[in-house]
Scaffold this motif. Structure first.
Motif, PDB file in Angstrom:
ATOM      1  N   ALA B   1       0.844  -1.199   0.000  1.00 45.41           N
ATOM      2  CA  ALA B   1       0.000   0.000   0.000  1.00 45.41           C
ATOM      3  C   ALA B   1       0.877   1.245   0.000  1.00 45.41           C
ATOM      4  O   ALA B   1       1.998   1.242   0.503  1.00 45.41           O
ATOM      5  CB  ALA B   1      -0.905   0.008   1.230  1.00 45.41           C
ATOM      6  N   GLN B   2       0.364   2.275  -0.619  1.00 45.41           N
ATOM      7  CA  GLN B   2       1.080   3.549  -0.669  1.00 45.41           C
ATOM      8  C   GLN B   2       0.479   4.496   0.355  1.00 45.41           C
ATOM      9  O   GLN B   2      -0.736   4.536   0.527  1.00 45.41           O
ATOM     10  CB  GLN B   2       0.970   4.149  -2.066  1.00 45.41           C
ATOM     11  CG  GLN B   2       1.631   3.280  -3.136  1.00 45.41           C
ATOM     12  CD  GLN B   2       1.397   3.812  -4.532  1.00 45.41           C
ATOM     13  OE1 GLN B   2       0.297   4.234  -4.850  1.00 45.41           O
ATOM     14  NE2 GLN B   2       2.413   3.782  -5.364  1.00 45.41           N
ATOM     15  N   THR B   3       1.342   5.242   1.015  1.00 50.63           N
ATOM     16  CA  THR B   3       0.880   6.238   1.979  1.00 50.63           C
ATOM     17  C   THR B   3       1.647   7.534   1.768  1.00 50.63           C
ATOM     18  O   THR B   3       2.785   7.529   1.282  1.00 50.63           O
ATOM     19  CB  THR B   3       1.082   5.773   3.437  1.00 50.63           C
ATOM     20  OG1 THR B   3       2.467   5.542   3.657  1.00 50.63           O
ATOM     21  CG2 THR B   3       0.289   4.503   3.729  1.00 50.63           C
ATOM     22  N   TYR B  25       6.618   9.828   1.910  1.00 52.83           N
ATOM     23  CA  TYR B  25       5.720   8.829   1.357  1.00 52.83           C
ATOM     24  C   TYR B  25       6.304   7.442   1.569  1.00 52.83           C
ATOM     25  O   TYR B  25       7.483   7.297   1.914  1.00 52.83           O
ATOM     26  CB  TYR B  25       5.478   9.093  -0.135  1.00 52.83           C
ATOM     27  CG  TYR B  25       6.737   9.005  -0.963  1.00 52.83           C
ATOM     28  CD1 TYR B  25       7.554  10.135  -1.118  1.00 52.83           C
ATOM     29  CD2 TYR B  25       7.116   7.827  -1.579  1.00 52.83           C
ATOM     30  CE1 TYR B  25       8.724  10.064  -1.857  1.00 52.83           C
ATOM     31  CE2 TYR B  25       8.280   7.753  -2.326  1.00 52.83           C
ATOM     32  CZ  TYR B  25       9.071   8.879  -2.460  1.00 52.83           C
ATOM     33  OH  TYR B  25      10.234   8.802  -3.191  1.00 52.83           O
ATOM     34  N   ASP B  26       5.473   6.471   1.346  1.00 51.40           N
ATOM     35  CA  ASP B  26       5.936   5.087   1.411  1.00 51.40           C
ATOM     36  C   ASP B  26       5.296   4.322   0.259  1.00 51.40           C
ATOM     37  O   ASP B  26       4.101   4.467  -0.004  1.00 51.40           O
ATOM     38  CB  ASP B  26       5.562   4.442   2.747  1.00 51.40           C
ATOM     39  CG  ASP B  26       6.285   3.119   2.956  1.00 51.40           C
ATOM     40  OD1 ASP B  26       5.797   2.283   3.727  1.00 51.40           O
ATOM     41  OD2 ASP B  26       7.350   2.917   2.332  1.00 51.40           O
ATOM     42  N   THR B  27       6.090   3.535  -0.398  1.00 47.65           N
ATOM     43  CA  THR B  27       5.604   2.711  -1.489  1.00 47.65           C
ATOM     44  C   THR B  27       6.552   1.548  -1.700  1.00 47.65           C
ATOM     45  O   THR B  27       7.751   1.665  -1.436  1.00 47.65           O
ATOM     46  CB  THR B  27       5.471   3.521  -2.786  1.00 47.65           C
ATOM     47  OG1 THR B  27       4.964   2.682  -3.820  1.00 47.65           O
ATOM     48  CG2 THR B  27       6.808   4.099  -3.224  1.00 47.65           C
ATOM     49  N   ASP B  98      -2.173   2.429 -10.515  1.00 46.98           N
ATOM     50  CA  ASP B  98      -3.626   2.598 -10.461  1.00 46.98           C
ATOM     51  C   ASP B  98      -4.066   3.784  -9.608  1.00 46.98           C
ATOM     52  O   ASP B  98      -4.382   4.832 -10.114  1.00 46.98           O
ATOM     53  CB  ASP B  98      -4.300   1.314  -9.997  1.00 46.98           C
ATOM     54  CG  ASP B  98      -3.660   0.701  -8.748  1.00 46.98           C
ATOM     55  OD1 ASP B  98      -3.963  -0.456  -8.438  1.00 46.98           O
ATOM     56  OD2 ASP B  98      -2.837   1.389  -8.093  1.00 46.98           O
ATOM     57  N   LYS B  99      -4.044   3.635  -8.310  1.00 45.77           N
ATOM     58  CA  LYS B  99      -4.618   4.645  -7.444  1.00 45.77           C
ATOM     59  C   LYS B  99      -3.737   5.888  -7.349  1.00 45.77           C
ATOM     60  O   LYS B  99      -2.508   5.801  -7.447  1.00 45.77           O
ATOM     61  CB  LYS B  99      -4.778   4.100  -6.023  1.00 45.77           C
ATOM     62  CG  LYS B  99      -5.478   2.784  -5.933  1.00 45.77           C
ATOM     63  CD  LYS B  99      -5.387   2.255  -4.522  1.00 45.77           C
ATOM     64  CE  LYS B  99      -5.770   0.791  -4.466  1.00 45.77           C
ATOM     65  NZ  LYS B  99      -5.604   0.258  -3.102  1.00 45.77           N
ATOM     66  N   VAL B 100      -4.397   7.011  -7.122  1.00 38.92           N
ATOM     67  CA  VAL B 100      -3.690   8.241  -6.751  1.00 38.92           C
ATOM     68  C   VAL B 100      -4.004   8.481  -5.278  1.00 38.92           C
ATOM     69  O   VAL B 100      -5.171   8.661  -4.915  1.00 38.92           O
ATOM     70  CB  VAL B 100      -4.159   9.441  -7.600  1.00 38.92           C
ATOM     71  CG1 VAL B 100      -3.352  10.682  -7.242  1.00 38.92           C
ATOM     72  CG2 VAL B 100      -4.024   9.133  -9.083  1.00 38.92           C
TER      73      VAL B 100
END
Lengths: 111, 112
Positions: B1-3, B25-27, B98-100
Motif C-alpha cells: 500500500a502507498q501512503t 511517502y511510502d511505497t 492505479d490509485k492516486v
C-alpha cells in the motif's frame, strides 16, 4: 466548458435518502476516480475505474456504489445517506502521464 | 500500500519570501509519480508540479520546485517569491499503476 463536470455542485439531503452524484468528462481518459475530502484527512479514494467493465474499491467504499455508464461518465451513489457522509466529493480523471484532472467538487450535506 | 504524510498542517510565509512544504511517502513500487496539488478557496484542485521517480533531476515550474530524495522517500515543495495568490491548501500525492493517493494537506497562509 470544464473538462470534468460534476453535478450537482451543492446538495442537501436527508438521512436515509438515496442520492447520486454525477461526473462526466470530455478529456477521453479511461481512468476515473471518486474522492471524498474531509478537513485534516485530505482526499480519500472511494472507487476508481479503468473502463466500463473495470470497477475497483478504494480506501473507503463502504456505504457507496458507483456506475461507469460510458467512458465519459462515472456516477457515485449513496444508497442510504447518513450524516457522516457529509463532505466534499471530487471526481477526477487521469491521463497516461498519471496527471489527475478534477471536477469542481460537490458539497454534500446530510441532515 | 502507498501512503503519504504531510507533517505540517499549517504554514505561513511573508509575501516575497520562500517557504518549503514537507512530504514523505511510502511505497513498494519502483515506478511511481509524485505530485503537488493546490486547492485555493475556490476548492478547485490544481496541479502544481509533477516528478517521475526514475528521474534524478528535481522538477521545476516557475516559482515552484521540488526536492526529491528517493532514498529518504521525501518530496518537499519550495515556493519562491511567495505571492498572495499562493495561499491555499497544498496536497502531496503519489501514484504508480492505479490509485492516486493523497496526503492530508498543508494549509499555507501568505502574510502581506
Amino acid at each position: 466548458d470544464a473538462d470534468v463536470t460534476q453535478t450537482p455542485r451543492n446538495r442537501i439531503t436527508k438521512t436515509g435518502k438515496r442520492i447520486m452524484l454525477e461526473c462526466s468528462q470530455t478529456k477521453g481518459h479511461d481512468r476515473m476516480y471518486w474522492y471524498r475530502q474531509d478537513p485534516g484527512l485530505g482526499l480519500q479514494l472511494i472507487y476508481y475505474s479503468f473502463d466500463v467493465k473495470d470497477i475497483n474499491k478504494g480506501e473507503i467504499s463502504d456505504g457507496y456504489s458507483v456506475s461507469r455508464q460510458a467512458q465519459a461518465k462515472f456516477s457515485l451513489s449513496l444508497e442510504s445517506a447518513i450524516p457522516n457522509q457529509t463532505a466534499l466529493y471530487f471526481c477526477a480523471t487521469s491521463d497516461g502521464d498519471r496527471k489527475a484532472f478534477f471536477g469542481q467538487g460537490t458539497r454534500l450535506t446530510v441532515v | 500500500a502507498q501512503t503519504v504524510t504531510q507533517s505540517q498542517p499549517e504554514m505561513s510565509v511573508q509575501e516575497a519570501e520562500t517557504v518549503t512544504l514537507s512530504c514523505t511517502y511510502d511505497t513498494s513500487e519502483s515506478d511511481y509519480y509524485l505530485f503537488w496539488y493546490k486547492q485555493p478557496p475556490s476548492r478547485q484542485m490544481i496541479l502544481v508540479i509533477r516528478q517521475e521517480a526514475y528521474k534524478q533531476q528535481n522538477a521545476t515550474e516557475n516559482r515552484f520546485s521540488v526536492n526529491f530524495q528517493k532514498a529518504a522517500k521525501s518530496f518537499s515543495l519550495k515556493i519562491s517569491d511567495s505571492q498572495l495568490g499562493d495561499a491555499a491548501m497544498y496536497f502531496c500525492a503519489i501514484t504508480s499503476y492505479d490509485k492516486v493517493i493523497f496526503g492530508p494537506g498543508t494549509s499555507l497562509s501568505v502574510i502581506p
